[in-house]
Write an enzyme that holds these catalytic residues in place. Structure first.
Site, PDB file in Angstrom:
ATOM      1  N   GLY A   3       0.706  -1.268   0.042  1.00  0.00           N
ATOM      2  CA  GLY A   3      -0.083   0.024  -0.007  1.00  0.00           C
ATOM      3  C   GLY A   3       0.759   1.496  -0.175  1.00  0.00           C
ATOM      4  O   GLY A   3       2.088   1.306   0.344  1.00  0.00           O
ATOM      5  N   CYS A  57       5.124  -6.123   1.785  1.00  0.00           N
ATOM      6  CA  CYS A  57       5.501  -4.674   1.825  1.00  0.00           C
ATOM      7  C   CYS A  57       5.017  -3.770   3.124  1.00  0.00           C
ATOM      8  O   CYS A  57       5.296  -4.207   4.143  1.00  0.00           O
ATOM      9  CB  CYS A  57       5.398  -4.288   0.305  1.00  0.00           C
ATOM     10  SG  CYS A  57       6.109  -2.679   0.120  1.00  0.00           S
ATOM     11  N   TYR A  58       3.745  -3.096   2.609  1.00  0.00           N
ATOM     12  CA  TYR A  58       3.166  -2.385   3.581  1.00  0.00           C
ATOM     13  C   TYR A  58       2.361  -3.414   4.635  1.00  0.00           C
ATOM     14  O   TYR A  58       2.413  -3.170   5.733  1.00  0.00           O
ATOM     15  CB  TYR A  58       1.993  -1.461   3.265  1.00  0.00           C
ATOM     16  CG  TYR A  58       0.871  -0.934   4.002  1.00  0.00           C
ATOM     17  CD1 TYR A  58       1.322   0.484   4.334  1.00  0.00           C
ATOM     18  CD2 TYR A  58      -0.146  -1.534   4.576  1.00  0.00           C
ATOM     19  CE1 TYR A  58       0.381   1.244   5.322  1.00  0.00           C
ATOM     20  CE2 TYR A  58      -0.888  -0.776   5.495  1.00  0.00           C
ATOM     21  CZ  TYR A  58      -0.474   0.350   6.097  1.00  0.00           C
ATOM     22  OH  TYR A  58      -1.327   1.047   6.858  1.00  0.00           O
ATOM     23  N   HIS A 101       8.237  -8.077  -2.862  1.00  0.00           N
ATOM     24  CA  HIS A 101       6.958  -8.437  -3.607  1.00  0.00           C
ATOM     25  C   HIS A 101       7.186  -9.686  -4.156  1.00  0.00           C
ATOM     26  O   HIS A 101       7.675  -9.850  -5.303  1.00  0.00           O
ATOM     27  CB  HIS A 101       6.498  -7.161  -4.646  1.00  0.00           C
ATOM     28  CG  HIS A 101       5.973  -6.017  -4.075  1.00  0.00           C
ATOM     29  ND1 HIS A 101       4.568  -5.951  -3.468  1.00  0.00           N
ATOM     30  CD2 HIS A 101       6.683  -5.114  -3.701  1.00  0.00           C
ATOM     31  CE1 HIS A 101       4.575  -4.776  -3.157  1.00  0.00           C
ATOM     32  NE2 HIS A 101       5.701  -3.980  -3.211  1.00  0.00           N
ATOM     33  N   GLU A 107       5.052 -11.536  -5.565  1.00  0.00           N
ATOM     34  CA  GLU A 107       4.004 -12.016  -6.658  1.00  0.00           C
ATOM     35  C   GLU A 107       4.400 -11.497  -7.887  1.00  0.00           C
ATOM     36  O   GLU A 107       3.814 -11.878  -8.796  1.00  0.00           O
ATOM     37  CB  GLU A 107       2.568 -11.322  -6.107  1.00  0.00           C
ATOM     38  CG  GLU A 107       2.474  -9.583  -6.293  1.00  0.00           C
ATOM     39  CD  GLU A 107       3.200  -9.087  -4.960  1.00  0.00           C
ATOM     40  OE1 GLU A 107       2.715  -7.878  -4.878  1.00  0.00           O
ATOM     41  OE2 GLU A 107       3.941  -9.647  -4.121  1.00  0.00           O
ATOM     42  N   SER A 158     -22.485 -10.723 -26.590  1.00  0.00           N
ATOM     43  CA  SER A 158     -21.767  -9.823 -27.578  1.00  0.00           C
ATOM     44  C   SER A 158     -20.887 -10.796 -28.581  1.00  0.00           C
ATOM     45  O   SER A 158     -20.433 -10.461 -29.516  1.00  0.00           O
ATOM     46  CB  SER A 158     -20.841  -9.018 -26.747  1.00  0.00           C
ATOM     47  OG  SER A 158     -19.750  -9.804 -26.196  1.00  0.00           O
ATOM     48  N   VAL A 217     -15.364 -13.403 -25.228  1.00  0.00           N
ATOM     49  CA  VAL A 217     -15.212 -14.548 -24.091  1.00  0.00           C
ATOM     50  C   VAL A 217     -16.227 -14.443 -23.088  1.00  0.00           C
ATOM     51  O   VAL A 217     -16.725 -15.436 -22.553  1.00  0.00           O
ATOM     52  CB  VAL A 217     -13.800 -14.640 -23.911  1.00  0.00           C
ATOM     53  CG1 VAL A 217     -13.192 -13.668 -23.133  1.00  0.00           C
ATOM     54  CG2 VAL A 217     -13.589 -16.097 -23.278  1.00  0.00           C
ATOM     55  N   ASP A 218     -16.301 -13.552 -22.311  1.00  0.00           N
ATOM     56  CA  ASP A 218     -16.617 -13.341 -20.914  1.00  0.00           C
ATOM     57  C   ASP A 218     -18.389 -13.604 -21.037  1.00  0.00           C
ATOM     58  O   ASP A 218     -19.041 -14.528 -20.501  1.00  0.00           O
ATOM     59  CB  ASP A 218     -16.840 -11.893 -20.478  1.00  0.00           C
ATOM     60  CG  ASP A 218     -15.468 -11.756 -20.243  1.00  0.00           C
ATOM     61  OD1 ASP A 218     -14.480 -12.604 -20.093  1.00  0.00           O
ATOM     62  OD2 ASP A 218     -15.085 -10.373 -19.945  1.00  0.00           O
ATOM     63  N   SER A 219     -19.063 -12.875 -22.099  1.00  0.00           N
ATOM     64  CA  SER A 219     -20.700 -13.261 -22.329  1.00  0.00           C
ATOM     65  C   SER A 219     -20.844 -14.684 -22.856  1.00  0.00           C
ATOM     66  O   SER A 219     -21.636 -15.351 -22.665  1.00  0.00           O
ATOM     67  CB  SER A 219     -21.013 -12.152 -23.283  1.00  0.00           C
ATOM     68  OG  SER A 219     -20.693 -12.203 -24.646  1.00  0.00           O
ATOM     69  N   SER A 220     -19.760 -15.086 -23.862  1.00  0.00           N
ATOM     70  CA  SER A 220     -19.967 -16.475 -24.543  1.00  0.00           C
ATOM     71  C   SER A 220     -19.905 -17.488 -23.340  1.00  0.00           C
ATOM     72  O   SER A 220     -20.867 -18.449 -23.241  1.00  0.00           O
ATOM     73  CB  SER A 220     -18.808 -16.746 -25.358  1.00  0.00           C
ATOM     74  OG  SER A 220     -19.151 -15.844 -26.579  1.00  0.00           O
ATOM     75  N   LYS A 250      -9.509 -13.493 -15.917  1.00  0.00           N
ATOM     76  CA  LYS A 250      -9.804 -13.531 -17.561  1.00  0.00           C
ATOM     77  C   LYS A 250      -9.300 -14.975 -18.016  1.00  0.00           C
ATOM     78  O   LYS A 250     -10.052 -15.440 -18.680  1.00  0.00           O
ATOM     79  CB  LYS A 250      -9.069 -12.323 -18.419  1.00  0.00           C
ATOM     80  CG  LYS A 250      -9.211 -12.591 -19.987  1.00  0.00           C
ATOM     81  CD  LYS A 250     -10.590 -12.377 -20.591  1.00  0.00           C
ATOM     82  CE  LYS A 250     -11.044 -10.937 -20.476  1.00  0.00           C
ATOM     83  NZ  LYS A 250     -12.164 -10.781 -21.171  1.00  0.00           N
TER      84      LYS A 250
END
Length: 513
Positions: free
Chosen positions: A55, A82-83, A169, A171, A223, A226-229, A369
């Site tokens: 942060g 970190c923070y 970090h 990550e 649409s 990929v998300d709506s499908s 995603k």
């Protein structure tokens, strides 16, 4: 099915989502929540571990975000990053102050490999530092397990209480053995088995949707992205013909894309659902006539989409549930799980307020995603749809500089199809973040045969990016670009010049509008 859970508590760090993704890469389910999450709620959620993010604040500042001190007595393993590491030290009796020397970027860190957190890590390893404050002295009973020449407490732990902290970090990819450290925390310290897999998610989601919907009617704005499908297929598997998908073809899709979507979801497709395709190309072209400013075009396309969808929804009649392809980054950006809001930036560009429905179904709201793509493959959705590149909601309307016309749409569709085909054929598409052709508003003189032409220029765009926040122009081989140029000029009527866009982001954007 109860699943193992690791919580990421967000203290304002820029890498909160990335931490969650890394934990999920260990096949352990992970959620991001505000650092203000009540202790009683945490007890109800029964996480196997908790991670504090970084942060921008100083832990000793008046506005510094805190967590309840009771959290450290829950018996749940905690990793501060970190923070988060400084907060742990500060709240448990250590001292945190402004570092005499700030550390930023790749830094060699000396670690104690006897620590369970650093099992399998080399004694000296490169980590990503980003801090102005530092832990000057660790709290009582904490053991320092890593240091640098200017950072006396680069990591510390109170192993009996399962409290661990790192100043760097783990990550980010710049920390060379960061995934090993996170895996050690999640698997060895938290005791997670790592059984978070996409097939179990799909099975659980279908079961939950069936229970939620019952015999209700469901409406989905499809649409083709990929998300709506993936959302539509999940609903189809769960409730079949109780689902109606409305696909609005605004005439601004890539070449043949409308037909491809219909081939998958329409009457001859493989899914048991009601499919409505609305061919509204002329309606959108009429609305866009004479409009050149990009933001104005976006608003017109979004508003008209709403109106078309609204008309089709009324024809269907009373709807009990409305499906959104919301994914986890949307949830985080919208306020970390606050009440659901239909957002104008969503798949369909904003849904109408007056459609009568009881609830919103967001089956993908807990996925990133890449996880949505995995779910799509698990559901049997064709690979070309699952890995469809990011495409703006207004479609080619914002890849045409200036006024949008049917003829200009044809030009950019044909040029884009040629470009994409040749990149794939040459094997140059692999590793690209995004690539497409756009139509500039520039006309110039050319010579074709023995005749003078005065036609448009197409701009080719291809970028390399890891996060879409920054991007560099891809170095496409000149021979490939030359072949694309020859085909575009010979095959696309109205184009006599081809350019390659070398602009990075920043100062440019990835899109060309």
């Amino acid at each position: 099915m109860e699943r193992e859970l690791v919580l990421v508590l967000d203290f304002g760090g820029q890498y909160n989502q990335l931490i969650a993704r890394r934990v999920r890469e260990c096949n352990v389910y992970c959620e991001v929540h505000p650092c203000t999450l009540p202790v009683d709620r945490i007890k109800q959620m029964r996480p196997k571990g908790i991670i504090f993010t970084g942060g921008p604040n100083s832990v000793y500042g008046e506005e510094a975000p805190r967590c309840p001190v009771e959290m450290f007595a829950l018996g749940i393993p905690i990793l501060g990053i970190c923070y988060g590491s400084q907060l742990m030290a500060y709240m448990l009796g250590g001292s945190v102050s402004t570092a005499p020397v700030s550390e930023y970027g790749k830094t060699e860190v000396e670690v104690d490999t006897a620590s369970r957190l650093f099992e399998g890590v080399t004694e000296k390893t490169v980590c990503w530092m980003s801090h102005t404050d530092y832990i000057e002295t660790a709290p009582a009973e904490f053991v320092v397990t890593a240091r640098t020449p200017v950072c006396p407490v680069a990591a510390m732990e109170f192993a009996k209480k399962n409290l661990y902290a790192v100043q760097f970090h783990p990550e980010v990819m710049h920390t060379q053995q960061g995934m090993q450290m996170l895996s050690n925390f999640v698997r060895n310290i938290c005791g997670c088995k790592g059984d978070w897999k996409m097939d179990s998610f799909v099975e659980t989601a279908i079961h939950q949707i069936r229970e939620q919907v019952g015999d209700g009617k469901v409406l989905c704005a499809l649409s083709g992205g990929v998300d709506s499908s993936v959302a539509a297929v999940l609903l189809s598997k769960a409730v079949g013909r109780q689902l109606t998908c409305v696909f609005v073809d605004h005439g601004l899709l890539r070449k043949n894309e409308g037909d491809e979507v219909e081939a998958v979801f329409g009457p001859k497709g493989q899914y048991d659902l009601n499919f409505v395709r609305v061919n509204a190309q002329e309606r959108f072209y009429k609305k866009l006539a004479g409009v050149e400013e990009p933001e104005a075009k976006r608003k017109i396309i979004g508003e008209e989409f709403i109106r078309v969808f609204e008309e089709e929804a009324k024809k269907i009649g009373s709807v009990d549930f409305l499906v959104q392809g919301t994914i986890y980054p949307d949830v985080i950006e919208s306020g970390l799980g606050k009440s659901a809001v239909i957002k104008s930036h969503h798949n369909v560009g904003g849904l109408p307020d007056c459609v009568d429905f009881k609830e919103i179904i967001e089956p993908l709201r807990l996925l990133f995603k890449d996880e949505v793509r995995k779910a799509g493959l698990e559901l049997g959705i064709p690979k070309h749809l699952v890995f469809r590149q990011p495409f703006p909601g207004p479609g080619l309307g914002v890849r045409i500089v200036g006024e949008v016309t049917a003829d200009k749409v044809r030009m950019v569709q044909d040029a884009d199809a040629i470009y994409r085909e040749e990149l794939v054929r040459a094997g140059c598409d692999e590793g690209l973040g995004q690539y497409f052709a756009a139509l500039t508003n520039m006309r110039s003189v050319g010579v074709m045969g023995d005749e003078r032409t005065y036609d448009y220029a197409v701009a080719l765009r291809a970028v390399v990016t890891s996060d879409f926040m920054t991007a560099e122009a891809a170095q496409i081989p000149f021979a490939v670009l030359s072949k694309v140029m020859n085909r575009v000029i010979n095959e696309v009527k109205g184009v006599n010049r081809v350019l390659y866009d070398l602009t990075s982001k920043p100062p440019g954007t990835i899109e060309f509008e």
